[in-house]
Design an enzyme around this catalytic site. Structure first.
Site, PDB file in Angstrom:
ATOM      1  N   TYR A  73      36.948  52.427  28.819  1.00 57.46           N
ATOM      2  CA  TYR A  73      35.941  52.335  29.884  1.00 57.46           C
ATOM      3  C   TYR A  73      34.596  52.905  29.424  1.00 57.46           C
ATOM      4  CZ  TYR A  73      39.121  50.168  33.044  1.00 57.46           C
ATOM      5  OH  TYR A  73      39.963  49.239  33.617  1.00 57.46           O
ATOM      6  N   ARG A  76      32.857  50.235  27.520  1.00 62.96           N
ATOM      7  CA  ARG A  76      32.295  49.185  28.380  1.00 62.96           C
ATOM      8  C   ARG A  76      31.086  49.689  29.172  1.00 62.96           C
ATOM      9  NH1 ARG A  76      37.383  47.242  31.441  1.00 62.96           N
ATOM     10  NH2 ARG A  76      35.953  45.759  32.411  1.00 62.96           N
ATOM     11  N   ASN A 112      33.615  41.406  39.224  1.00 58.76           N
ATOM     12  CA  ASN A 112      33.064  42.129  38.069  1.00 58.76           C
ATOM     13  C   ASN A 112      32.743  43.573  38.429  1.00 58.76           C
ATOM     14  OD1 ASN A 112      33.207  39.637  36.952  1.00 58.76           O
ATOM     15  ND2 ASN A 112      31.017  39.210  37.033  1.00 58.76           N
ATOM     16  N   HIS A 129      36.598  44.761  42.875  1.00 57.73           N
ATOM     17  CA  HIS A 129      37.411  45.552  41.933  1.00 57.73           C
ATOM     18  C   HIS A 129      36.734  46.865  41.546  1.00 57.73           C
ATOM     19  CE1 HIS A 129      39.663  41.665  40.477  1.00 57.73           C
ATOM     20  NE2 HIS A 129      40.110  42.105  41.631  1.00 57.73           N
ATOM     21  N   CYS A 137      38.360  61.119  41.754  1.00 57.16           N
ATOM     22  CA  CYS A 137      39.200  62.234  41.309  1.00 57.16           C
ATOM     23  C   CYS A 137      40.684  61.895  41.501  1.00 57.16           C
ATOM     24  CB  CYS A 137      38.836  63.497  42.093  1.00 57.16           C
ATOM     25  SG  CYS A 137      39.855  64.912  41.607  1.00 57.16           S
ATOM     26  N   THR A 217      35.209  32.264  37.034  1.00 56.39           N
ATOM     27  CA  THR A 217      36.456  33.043  37.072  1.00 56.39           C
ATOM     28  C   THR A 217      37.612  32.137  36.672  1.00 56.39           C
ATOM     29  OG1 THR A 217      37.976  34.340  38.449  1.00 56.39           O
ATOM     30  CG2 THR A 217      36.617  32.719  39.606  1.00 56.39           C
ATOM     31  N   ASN A 242      32.029  26.340  36.194  1.00 60.09           N
ATOM     32  CA  ASN A 242      32.753  27.001  35.102  1.00 60.09           C
ATOM     33  C   ASN A 242      32.568  26.155  33.845  1.00 60.09           C
ATOM     34  OD1 ASN A 242      34.914  28.198  33.421  1.00 60.09           O
ATOM     35  ND2 ASN A 242      35.645  29.083  35.337  1.00 60.09           N
TER      36      ASN A 242
HETATM   37  C1  BJW Z   1      32.001  30.815  32.294  1.00 60.36           C
HETATM   38  C2  BJW Z   1      31.043  31.140  31.374  1.00 60.36           C
HETATM   39  C3  BJW Z   1      29.749  30.788  31.706  1.00 60.36           C
HETATM   40  C4  BJW Z   1      32.859  31.834  30.567  1.00 60.36           C
HETATM   41  N1  BJW Z   1      29.505  30.192  32.873  1.00 60.36           N
HETATM   42  N2  BJW Z   1      31.762  30.211  33.434  1.00 60.36           N
HETATM   43  C5  BJW Z   1      50.480  36.891  43.090  1.00 60.36           C
HETATM   44  C6  BJW Z   1      50.975  36.051  42.106  1.00 60.36           C
HETATM   45  C7  BJW Z   1      51.084  36.498  40.794  1.00 60.36           C
HETATM   46  C8  BJW Z   1      50.706  37.792  40.444  1.00 60.36           C
HETATM   47  C9  BJW Z   1      50.228  38.616  41.426  1.00 60.36           C
HETATM   48  C10 BJW Z   1      50.120  38.160  42.712  1.00 60.36           C
HETATM   49  N3  BJW Z   1      49.597  39.179  43.457  1.00 60.36           N
HETATM   50  C11 BJW Z   1      49.386  40.242  42.676  1.00 60.36           C
HETATM   51  C12 BJW Z   1      49.771  39.947  41.416  1.00 60.36           C
HETATM   52  C13 BJW Z   1      49.710  40.876  40.263  1.00 60.36           C
HETATM   53  C14 BJW Z   1      48.343  40.989  39.655  1.00 60.36           C
HETATM   54  C15 BJW Z   1      47.938  39.640  39.066  1.00 60.36           C
HETATM   55  O1  BJW Z   1      47.219  38.855  39.635  1.00 60.36           O
HETATM   56  N4  BJW Z   1      48.363  39.401  37.842  1.00 60.36           N
HETATM   57  C16 BJW Z   1      48.005  38.177  37.133  1.00 60.36           C
HETATM   58  C17 BJW Z   1      47.820  38.495  35.654  1.00 60.36           C
HETATM   59  C18 BJW Z   1      49.052  37.124  37.412  1.00 60.36           C
HETATM   60  N5  BJW Z   1      47.359  41.420  40.633  1.00 60.36           N
HETATM   61  C19 BJW Z   1      47.203  42.692  40.948  1.00 60.36           C
HETATM   62  O2  BJW Z   1      47.912  43.552  40.468  1.00 60.36           O
HETATM   63  C20 BJW Z   1      46.158  43.026  41.992  1.00 60.36           C
HETATM   64  N6  BJW Z   1      46.733  43.868  42.958  1.00 60.36           N
HETATM   65  C21 BJW Z   1      47.445  43.420  43.981  1.00 60.36           C
HETATM   66  O3  BJW Z   1      47.572  42.223  44.217  1.00 60.36           O
HETATM   67  O4  BJW Z   1      48.017  44.388  44.753  1.00 60.36           O
HETATM   68  C22 BJW Z   1      49.248  44.093  45.406  1.00 60.36           C
HETATM   69  C23 BJW Z   1      50.335  44.600  44.475  1.00 60.36           C
HETATM   70  C24 BJW Z   1      50.686  45.945  44.531  1.00 60.36           C
HETATM   71  C25 BJW Z   1      51.708  46.410  43.702  1.00 60.36           C
HETATM   72  C26 BJW Z   1      52.361  45.556  42.804  1.00 60.36           C
HETATM   73  C27 BJW Z   1      51.945  44.200  42.733  1.00 60.36           C
HETATM   74  C28 BJW Z   1      50.952  43.732  43.588  1.00 60.36           C
HETATM   75  C29 BJW Z   1      45.013  43.798  41.380  1.00 60.36           C
HETATM   76  C30 BJW Z   1      44.263  43.022  40.373  1.00 60.36           C
HETATM   77  C31 BJW Z   1      43.128  43.853  39.804  1.00 60.36           C
HETATM   78  C32 BJW Z   1      42.516  43.165  38.598  1.00 60.36           C
HETATM   79  N7  BJW Z   1      41.787  44.084  37.868  1.00 60.36           N
HETATM   80  C33 BJW Z   1      41.012  43.633  36.716  1.00 60.36           C
HETATM   81  C34 BJW Z   1      40.513  44.872  35.977  1.00 60.36           C
HETATM   82  C35 BJW Z   1      39.430  45.581  36.778  1.00 60.36           C
HETATM   83  C36 BJW Z   1      38.904  46.738  36.069  1.00 60.36           C
HETATM   84  C37 BJW Z   1      38.344  46.375  34.713  1.00 60.36           C
HETATM   85  O5  BJW Z   1      37.515  45.472  34.584  1.00 60.36           O
HETATM   86  O6  BJW Z   1      38.729  47.019  33.753  1.00 60.36           O
HETATM   87  O7  BJW Z   1      39.936  42.815  37.127  1.00 60.36           O
HETATM   88  S1  BJW Z   1      41.920  42.555  35.609  1.00 60.36           S
HETATM   89  C38 BJW Z   1      40.544  41.552  35.191  1.00 60.36           C
HETATM   90  O8  BJW Z   1      40.793  40.197  35.641  1.00 60.36           O
HETATM   91  C39 BJW Z   1      39.387  42.074  36.020  1.00 60.36           C
HETATM   92  C40 BJW Z   1      38.744  40.808  36.499  1.00 60.36           C
HETATM   93  O9  BJW Z   1      37.951  41.051  37.625  1.00 60.36           O
HETATM   94  C41 BJW Z   1      39.917  39.907  36.744  1.00 60.36           C
HETATM   95  C42 BJW Z   1      39.594  38.449  36.810  1.00 60.36           C
HETATM   96  O10 BJW Z   1      39.092  37.992  35.586  1.00 60.36           O
HETATM   97  P1  BJW Z   1      37.946  36.894  35.567  1.00 60.36           P
HETATM   98  O11 BJW Z   1      36.718  37.429  36.146  1.00 60.36           O
HETATM   99  O12 BJW Z   1      38.455  35.639  36.144  1.00 60.36           O
HETATM  100  O13 BJW Z   1      37.683  36.766  33.990  1.00 60.36           O
HETATM  101  P2  BJW Z   1      38.405  35.826  32.917  1.00 60.36           P
HETATM  102  O14 BJW Z   1      38.048  36.340  31.584  1.00 60.36           O
HETATM  103  O15 BJW Z   1      39.842  35.660  33.215  1.00 60.36           O
HETATM  104  O16 BJW Z   1      37.736  34.393  33.152  1.00 60.36           O
HETATM  105  C43 BJW Z   1      36.395  34.133  32.832  1.00 60.36           C
HETATM  106  C44 BJW Z   1      36.068  32.726  33.285  1.00 60.36           C
HETATM  107  O17 BJW Z   1      34.682  32.504  33.066  1.00 60.36           O
HETATM  108  C45 BJW Z   1      36.825  31.638  32.498  1.00 60.36           C
HETATM  109  O18 BJW Z   1      37.325  30.685  33.432  1.00 60.36           O
HETATM  110  C46 BJW Z   1      35.731  30.995  31.633  1.00 60.36           C
HETATM  111  O19 BJW Z   1      35.942  29.605  31.422  1.00 60.36           O
HETATM  112  C47 BJW Z   1      34.507  31.231  32.483  1.00 60.36           C
HETATM  113  N8  BJW Z   1      33.244  31.303  31.765  1.00 60.36           N
HETATM  114  N9  BJW Z   1      31.662  31.788  30.288  1.00 60.36           N
HETATM  115  C48 BJW Z   1      30.552  29.915  33.694  1.00 60.36           C
HETATM  116  N10 BJW Z   1      28.738  31.052  30.850  1.00 60.36           N
HETATM  117 ZN    ZN Z   2      38.559  66.517  42.698  1.00 60.16          ZN
END
Ligand code: BJW
Ligand code: ZN
Length: 289
Positions: A73, A76, A112, A129, A137, A217, A242
Protein backbone atom coordinates in the site's frame (compact mmCIF):
# COMPACT_ATOMS: atom_id res chain seq x y z
CA UNK A 1 -17.42 -6.02 -35.24
CA UNK A 2 -15.75 -2.64 -35.59
CA UNK A 3 -18.14 0.15 -36.40
CA UNK A 4 -17.32 3.37 -38.15
CA UNK A 5 -18.08 5.89 -35.46
CA UNK A 6 -18.41 8.75 -37.87
CA UNK A 7 -21.57 7.18 -39.22
CA UNK A 8 -22.64 4.87 -36.39
CA UNK A 9 -26.21 5.77 -35.39
CA UNK A 10 -25.65 4.25 -31.92
CA UNK A 11 -23.59 7.21 -30.85
CA UNK A 12 -26.41 9.55 -31.72
CA UNK A 13 -28.83 7.14 -29.99
CA UNK A 14 -26.69 7.16 -26.85
CA UNK A 15 -26.49 10.94 -26.83
CA UNK A 16 -30.23 11.15 -27.30
CA UNK A 17 -30.66 8.90 -24.23
CA UNK A 18 -28.18 11.01 -22.31
CA UNK A 19 -30.00 14.22 -23.16
CA UNK A 20 -33.26 12.76 -21.82
CA UNK A 21 -31.84 11.08 -18.70
CA UNK A 22 -32.69 12.71 -15.35
CA UNK A 23 -30.52 10.54 -13.09
CA UNK A 24 -27.20 9.40 -14.48
CA UNK A 25 -25.11 6.93 -12.55
CA UNK A 26 -21.50 6.10 -13.43
CA UNK A 27 -19.54 3.11 -12.12
CA UNK A 28 -15.80 3.33 -12.65
CA UNK A 29 -12.98 0.85 -12.21
CA UNK A 30 -9.22 0.75 -12.58
CA UNK A 31 -9.45 1.26 -16.36
CA UNK A 32 -10.36 4.93 -15.97
CA UNK A 33 -7.06 5.57 -14.18
CA UNK A 34 -4.98 3.49 -16.60
CA UNK A 35 -4.32 6.49 -18.84
CA UNK A 36 -3.03 8.36 -15.78
CA UNK A 37 -0.41 5.63 -15.42
CA UNK A 38 -1.99 3.75 -12.52
CA UNK A 39 -1.79 0.01 -13.30
CA UNK A 40 -5.06 -1.94 -13.43
CA UNK A 41 -5.39 -5.05 -11.28
CA UNK A 42 -5.83 -7.61 -13.99
CA UNK A 43 -3.91 -5.96 -16.80
CA UNK A 44 -0.24 -5.41 -17.54
CA UNK A 45 1.57 -4.11 -14.46
CA UNK A 46 -1.16 -5.55 -12.20
CA UNK A 47 1.30 -7.67 -10.29
CA UNK A 48 3.34 -6.17 -7.47
CA UNK A 49 6.41 -8.33 -6.96
CA UNK A 50 4.90 -11.76 -7.71
CA UNK A 51 1.60 -10.98 -6.00
CA UNK A 52 -1.81 -9.97 -7.32
CA UNK A 53 -4.63 -8.21 -5.48
CA UNK A 54 -6.26 -11.44 -4.32
CA UNK A 55 -3.01 -12.40 -2.54
CA UNK A 56 -2.57 -9.14 -0.65
CA UNK A 57 -5.91 -7.35 -0.45
CA UNK A 58 -7.31 -9.66 2.22
CA UNK A 59 -7.60 -9.50 6.03
CA UNK A 60 -5.73 -12.80 6.34
CA UNK A 61 -2.77 -11.49 4.28
CA UNK A 62 -2.65 -8.43 6.54
CA UNK A 63 -2.74 -10.61 9.67
CA UNK A 64 -0.08 -12.98 8.37
CA UNK A 65 2.21 -10.58 6.47
CA UNK A 66 1.46 -7.14 7.90
CA UNK A 67 4.77 -5.65 6.86
CA UNK A 68 4.46 -6.94 3.29
CA UNK A 69 0.89 -5.66 2.89
CA UNK A 70 1.90 -2.23 4.25
CA UNK A 71 4.78 -2.13 1.75
CA UNK A 72 2.30 -2.89 -1.05
CA UNK A 73 0.00 0.00 0.00
CA UNK A 74 2.89 2.34 0.68
CA UNK A 75 4.19 1.69 -2.84
CA UNK A 76 0.77 2.48 -4.33
CA UNK A 77 0.33 5.63 -2.22
CA UNK A 78 3.68 6.96 -3.42
CA UNK A 79 2.95 5.98 -7.04
CA UNK A 80 -0.46 7.64 -7.13
CA UNK A 81 0.99 10.87 -5.74
CA UNK A 82 3.00 11.19 -8.95
CA UNK A 83 -0.08 10.73 -11.19
CA UNK A 84 -2.69 13.20 -12.36
CA UNK A 85 -6.36 12.81 -13.32
CA UNK A 86 -6.78 12.28 -17.07
CA UNK A 87 -9.29 13.40 -19.70
CA UNK A 88 -11.72 10.68 -18.63
CA UNK A 89 -11.85 11.91 -15.03
CA UNK A 90 -12.14 15.50 -16.25
CA UNK A 91 -14.96 14.71 -18.68
CA UNK A 92 -16.95 13.34 -15.73
CA UNK A 93 -16.33 16.52 -13.72
CA UNK A 94 -17.44 18.68 -16.62
CA UNK A 95 -20.55 16.51 -17.15
CA UNK A 96 -21.43 16.70 -13.43
CA UNK A 97 -21.26 20.49 -13.47
CA UNK A 98 -23.34 20.79 -16.64
CA UNK A 99 -25.99 18.24 -15.66
CA UNK A 100 -26.37 19.81 -12.21
CA UNK A 101 -27.05 23.18 -13.86
CA UNK A 102 -29.71 21.43 -15.93
CA UNK A 103 -31.29 20.11 -12.71
CA UNK A 104 -30.24 16.51 -13.35
CA UNK A 105 -28.82 14.07 -10.83
CA UNK A 106 -25.33 12.80 -11.65
CA UNK A 107 -23.39 10.44 -9.41
CA UNK A 108 -20.19 8.40 -9.60
CA UNK A 109 -19.56 5.14 -7.77
CA UNK A 110 -15.89 4.34 -8.04
CA UNK A 111 -14.19 1.11 -7.07
CA UNK A 112 -10.87 2.92 -7.27
CA UNK A 113 -9.01 3.87 -4.14
CA UNK A 114 -6.56 6.18 -5.94
CA UNK A 115 -8.50 9.39 -5.20
CA UNK A 116 -8.14 10.65 -8.78
CA UNK A 117 -11.86 11.42 -9.22
CA UNK A 118 -11.71 13.55 -6.08
CA UNK A 119 -8.54 15.29 -7.21
CA UNK A 120 -10.15 15.92 -10.61
CA UNK A 121 -12.99 17.72 -8.82
CA UNK A 122 -15.90 15.26 -8.85
CA UNK A 123 -18.19 16.00 -5.92
CA UNK A 124 -21.09 13.59 -6.32
CA UNK A 125 -18.84 10.67 -5.69
CA UNK A 126 -18.63 7.57 -3.52
CA UNK A 127 -15.39 5.62 -3.21
CA UNK A 128 -17.03 2.30 -2.52
CA UNK A 129 -13.79 0.44 -1.71
CA UNK A 130 -12.32 3.27 0.35
CA UNK A 131 -9.24 5.38 -0.25
CA UNK A 132 -5.48 4.83 -0.20
CA UNK A 133 -4.98 7.97 1.89
CA UNK A 134 -7.30 7.02 4.75
CA UNK A 135 -6.30 4.72 7.60
CA UNK A 136 -8.29 2.88 10.24
CA UNK A 137 -7.10 1.71 13.63
CA UNK A 138 -7.18 -2.06 14.07
CA UNK A 139 -7.87 -1.57 17.76
CA UNK A 140 -10.07 1.48 18.46
CA UNK A 141 -11.47 1.88 14.93
CA UNK A 142 -10.42 5.54 14.61
CA UNK A 143 -10.49 6.59 10.95
CA UNK A 144 -8.54 9.50 9.52
CA UNK A 145 -7.14 10.88 6.31
CA UNK A 146 -3.38 10.49 6.19
CA UNK A 147 -1.36 12.06 3.39
CA UNK A 148 2.06 11.67 5.02
CA UNK A 149 4.88 10.70 2.70
CA UNK A 150 6.19 8.28 3.75
CA UNK A 151 3.36 7.26 6.04
CA UNK A 152 5.99 6.20 8.63
CA UNK A 153 9.78 6.31 8.74
CA UNK A 154 10.17 2.53 8.54
CA UNK A 155 8.44 2.52 5.14
CA UNK A 156 10.71 5.17 3.63
CA UNK A 157 12.16 3.78 0.36
CA UNK A 158 10.34 0.48 0.90
CA UNK A 159 7.77 -1.25 -1.29
CA UNK A 160 9.90 -1.23 -4.42
CA UNK A 161 8.54 -3.80 -6.88
CA UNK A 162 11.90 -5.47 -7.55
CA UNK A 163 12.66 -6.33 -3.92
CA UNK A 164 11.73 -9.41 -1.94
CA UNK A 165 10.83 -10.13 1.67
CA UNK A 166 9.50 -7.73 4.25
CA UNK A 167 10.42 -7.64 7.90
CA UNK A 168 9.39 -4.33 9.44
CA UNK A 169 8.42 -4.93 13.09
CA UNK A 170 4.77 -4.21 13.90
CA UNK A 171 5.75 -1.44 16.32
CA UNK A 172 7.39 0.49 13.45
CA UNK A 173 4.44 0.26 11.06
CA UNK A 174 1.85 3.08 10.84
CA UNK A 175 0.10 3.59 14.16
CA UNK A 176 -3.04 5.23 15.50
CA UNK A 177 -2.90 8.84 16.63
CA UNK A 178 -5.53 8.08 19.28
CA UNK A 179 -4.34 4.87 20.89
CA UNK A 180 -0.98 3.95 19.31
CA UNK A 181 -2.13 0.60 17.89
CA UNK A 182 -1.47 -0.59 14.35
CA UNK A 183 -3.55 1.06 11.63
CA UNK A 184 -4.53 -0.43 8.27
CA UNK A 185 -5.56 1.10 4.97
CA UNK A 186 -9.25 2.06 5.17
CA UNK A 187 -10.15 0.04 2.09
CA UNK A 188 -12.42 -2.94 1.44
CA UNK A 189 -10.50 -6.15 1.07
CA UNK A 190 -11.76 -9.45 -0.33
CA UNK A 191 -14.04 -11.26 2.13
CA UNK A 192 -14.92 -7.97 3.78
CA UNK A 193 -18.35 -6.41 3.43
CA UNK A 194 -18.72 -2.95 2.01
CA UNK A 195 -19.63 -0.49 4.76
CA UNK A 196 -23.39 -0.28 5.57
CA UNK A 197 -23.71 3.46 4.77
CA UNK A 198 -21.96 2.84 1.44
CA UNK A 199 -24.27 -0.07 0.59
CA UNK A 200 -27.28 2.08 1.46
CA UNK A 201 -26.17 4.87 -0.87
CA UNK A 202 -25.32 2.41 -3.67
CA UNK A 203 -28.77 0.91 -3.36
CA UNK A 204 -30.40 4.34 -3.58
CA UNK A 205 -28.41 5.21 -6.68
CA UNK A 206 -28.90 1.96 -8.57
CA UNK A 207 -32.63 1.99 -7.92
CA UNK A 208 -33.15 5.60 -9.00
CA UNK A 209 -30.87 5.97 -12.03
CA UNK A 210 -32.34 6.08 -15.51
CA UNK A 211 -28.99 5.72 -17.29
CA UNK A 212 -26.03 3.67 -16.08
CA UNK A 213 -22.54 4.15 -17.46
CA UNK A 214 -19.98 1.45 -16.64
CA UNK A 215 -16.40 2.54 -17.31
CA UNK A 216 -13.14 0.60 -17.17
CA UNK A 217 -14.04 -2.26 -14.89
CA UNK A 218 -13.54 -5.95 -15.59
CA UNK A 219 -16.86 -6.76 -13.91
CA UNK A 220 -15.33 -9.63 -11.99
CA UNK A 221 -15.34 -8.37 -8.42
CA UNK A 222 -18.62 -8.41 -6.49
CA UNK A 223 -20.73 -6.69 -5.36
CA UNK A 224 -19.93 -4.02 -8.01
CA UNK A 225 -19.89 -6.68 -10.73
CA UNK A 226 -23.60 -7.24 -10.13
CA UNK A 227 -24.81 -3.65 -10.53
CA UNK A 228 -25.10 -3.65 -14.34
CA UNK A 229 -27.45 -6.62 -14.36
CA UNK A 230 -29.51 -5.22 -11.45
CA UNK A 231 -29.96 -1.97 -13.37
CA UNK A 232 -30.61 -3.79 -16.68
CA UNK A 233 -33.38 -5.82 -14.99
CA UNK A 234 -35.14 -2.50 -14.35
CA UNK A 235 -35.02 -1.94 -18.16
CA UNK A 236 -32.69 1.00 -17.60
CA UNK A 237 -30.08 1.43 -20.36
CA UNK A 238 -26.58 0.27 -19.40
CA UNK A 239 -23.71 1.76 -21.37
CA UNK A 240 -20.25 0.28 -21.18
CA UNK A 241 -16.93 1.95 -22.03
CA UNK A 242 -13.95 -0.39 -22.01
CA UNK A 243 -11.02 -1.34 -24.16
CA UNK A 244 -12.26 -4.93 -24.13
CA UNK A 245 -15.47 -6.86 -23.64
CA UNK A 246 -16.46 -7.93 -20.12
CA UNK A 247 -19.25 -10.05 -18.58
CA UNK A 248 -21.36 -6.85 -18.51
CA UNK A 249 -21.09 -6.36 -22.27
CA UNK A 250 -23.72 -8.97 -23.07
CA UNK A 251 -26.36 -7.19 -20.97
CA UNK A 252 -25.40 -3.65 -21.91
CA UNK A 253 -27.50 -1.53 -24.24
CA UNK A 254 -24.45 0.07 -25.78
CA UNK A 255 -20.83 -1.00 -25.70
CA UNK A 256 -18.23 1.58 -26.72
CA UNK A 257 -14.85 0.01 -27.22
CA UNK A 258 -11.85 2.23 -26.60
CA UNK A 259 -9.91 4.12 -23.93
CA UNK A 260 -12.06 6.03 -21.45
CA UNK A 261 -9.84 9.11 -21.74
CA UNK A 262 -10.66 9.36 -25.43
CA UNK A 263 -14.27 8.19 -25.46
CA UNK A 264 -15.75 9.93 -22.39
CA UNK A 265 -14.95 13.49 -23.50
CA UNK A 266 -16.71 12.78 -26.79
CA UNK A 267 -19.63 10.76 -25.47
CA UNK A 268 -20.37 13.30 -22.71
CA UNK A 269 -19.64 16.47 -24.68
CA UNK A 270 -22.39 19.08 -24.74
CA UNK A 271 -24.75 18.56 -27.64
CA UNK A 272 -24.23 21.22 -30.27
CA UNK A 273 -27.23 21.91 -32.39
CA UNK A 274 -25.23 22.99 -35.44
CA UNK A 275 -23.07 19.87 -35.82
CA UNK A 276 -23.62 16.09 -35.66
CA UNK A 277 -22.88 14.96 -32.10
CA UNK A 278 -20.68 12.05 -33.16
CA UNK A 279 -18.45 14.02 -35.47
CA UNK A 280 -15.34 13.92 -33.33
CA UNK A 281 -15.27 10.29 -32.23
CA UNK A 282 -12.02 8.49 -33.06
CA UNK A 283 -12.04 6.39 -36.18
CA UNK A 284 -10.90 3.28 -34.31
CA UNK A 285 -13.65 3.36 -31.65
CA UNK A 286 -16.16 0.53 -31.94
CA UNK A 287 -19.69 0.36 -30.69
CA UNK A 288 -22.07 -2.47 -30.10
CA UNK A 289 -25.74 -2.43 -29.36
C1 BJW B 1 -9.81 0.32 -19.70
C2 BJW B 1 -8.69 1.05 -19.97
C3 BJW B 1 -8.90 2.30 -20.53
C4 BJW B 1 -8.00 -0.75 -19.12
N1 BJW B 1 -10.15 2.72 -20.74
N2 BJW B 1 -11.03 0.73 -19.93
C5 BJW B 1 -20.40 -13.28 -5.64
C6 BJW B 1 -19.92 -14.16 -6.59
C7 BJW B 1 -18.57 -14.52 -6.59
C8 BJW B 1 -17.69 -14.00 -5.64
C9 BJW B 1 -18.18 -13.14 -4.70
C10 BJW B 1 -19.51 -12.80 -4.71
N3 BJW B 1 -19.70 -11.92 -3.68
C11 BJW B 1 -18.55 -11.72 -3.04
C12 BJW B 1 -17.58 -12.46 -3.62
C13 BJW B 1 -16.17 -12.53 -3.18
C14 BJW B 1 -15.34 -11.37 -3.65
C15 BJW B 1 -15.26 -11.39 -5.18
O1 BJW B 1 -15.96 -10.71 -5.89
N4 BJW B 1 -14.31 -12.15 -5.69
C16 BJW B 1 -14.08 -12.22 -7.13
C17 BJW B 1 -12.59 -12.37 -7.38
C18 BJW B 1 -14.92 -13.34 -7.70
N5 BJW B 1 -15.90 -10.10 -3.20
C19 BJW B 1 -15.67 -9.64 -1.99
O2 BJW B 1 -15.02 -10.27 -1.18
C20 BJW B 1 -16.31 -8.31 -1.62
N6 BJW B 1 -16.96 -8.45 -0.38
C21 BJW B 1 -18.18 -8.95 -0.26
O3 BJW B 1 -18.87 -9.23 -1.22
O4 BJW B 1 -18.60 -9.11 1.03
C22 BJW B 1 -19.52 -10.16 1.31
C23 BJW B 1 -18.66 -11.34 1.75
C24 BJW B 1 -18.25 -11.40 3.08
C25 BJW B 1 -17.50 -12.50 3.50
C26 BJW B 1 -17.12 -13.51 2.61
C27 BJW B 1 -17.51 -13.39 1.24
C28 BJW B 1 -18.30 -12.31 0.84
C29 BJW B 1 -15.26 -7.24 -1.44
C30 BJW B 1 -14.52 -6.93 -2.68
C31 BJW B 1 -13.49 -5.85 -2.42
C32 BJW B 1 -12.56 -5.71 -3.61
N7 BJW B 1 -11.42 -5.03 -3.22
C33 BJW B 1 -10.41 -4.68 -4.22
C34 BJW B 1 -9.18 -4.17 -3.48
C35 BJW B 1 -9.45 -2.80 -2.86
C36 BJW B 1 -8.27 -2.27 -2.20
C37 BJW B 1 -7.09 -2.15 -3.13
O5 BJW B 1 -7.18 -1.57 -4.21
O6 BJW B 1 -6.03 -2.64 -2.76
O7 BJW B 1 -10.92 -3.71 -5.11
S1 BJW B 1 -9.98 -6.03 -5.32
C38 BJW B 1 -9.75 -5.02 -6.73
O8 BJW B 1 -10.72 -5.39 -7.74
C39 BJW B 1 -10.11 -3.61 -6.30
C40 BJW B 1 -10.92 -3.12 -7.45
O9 BJW B 1 -11.71 -2.03 -7.07
C41 BJW B 1 -11.69 -4.33 -7.87
C42 BJW B 1 -12.25 -4.28 -9.25
O10 BJW B 1 -11.23 -4.21 -10.21
P1 BJW B 1 -11.45 -3.33 -11.52
O11 BJW B 1 -11.56 -1.92 -11.17
O12 BJW B 1 -12.54 -3.90 -12.32
O13 BJW B 1 -10.02 -3.51 -12.23
P2 BJW B 1 -9.53 -4.65 -13.24
O14 BJW B 1 -8.06 -4.56 -13.32
O15 BJW B 1 -10.11 -5.97 -12.90
O16 BJW B 1 -10.18 -4.23 -14.64
C43 BJW B 1 -9.76 -3.09 -15.34
C44 BJW B 1 -10.66 -2.92 -16.55
O17 BJW B 1 -10.31 -1.71 -17.19
C45 BJW B 1 -10.50 -4.05 -17.59
O18 BJW B 1 -11.80 -4.46 -18.00
C46 BJW B 1 -9.77 -3.35 -18.75
O19 BJW B 1 -10.15 -3.87 -20.02
C47 BJW B 1 -10.25 -1.93 -18.59
N8 BJW B 1 -9.35 -0.90 -19.10
N9 BJW B 1 -7.56 0.31 -19.58
C48 BJW B 1 -11.18 1.88 -20.44
N10 BJW B 1 -7.85 3.09 -20.85
ZN1 ZN C 1 -6.60 3.48 17.79
Amino acid sequence: MATNTQTDPKIAEFRELLSKARSILVLTGAGISAESGVPTFRGEGGLWRQFNATDLATPSAFARSTSLVWEFYHYRRELVRTKEPNKGHLALVEAEERFEKEGKHFFILTQNIDGLHRRAGSRNLLEIHGNLFTVRCTSCGFIEENNDSPICEALRNRGLPNETGSDIPLKDLPSCRQCGSLVRPHVVWFEECLWPDVLKKINEEITQCDLFLVVGTSGIVYPAAGYASIVAQRKVPVVEVNIEKTPATSTSTFYFEGPAGELLPMLLAPIKTDAPSNKTLPLNAKTRK
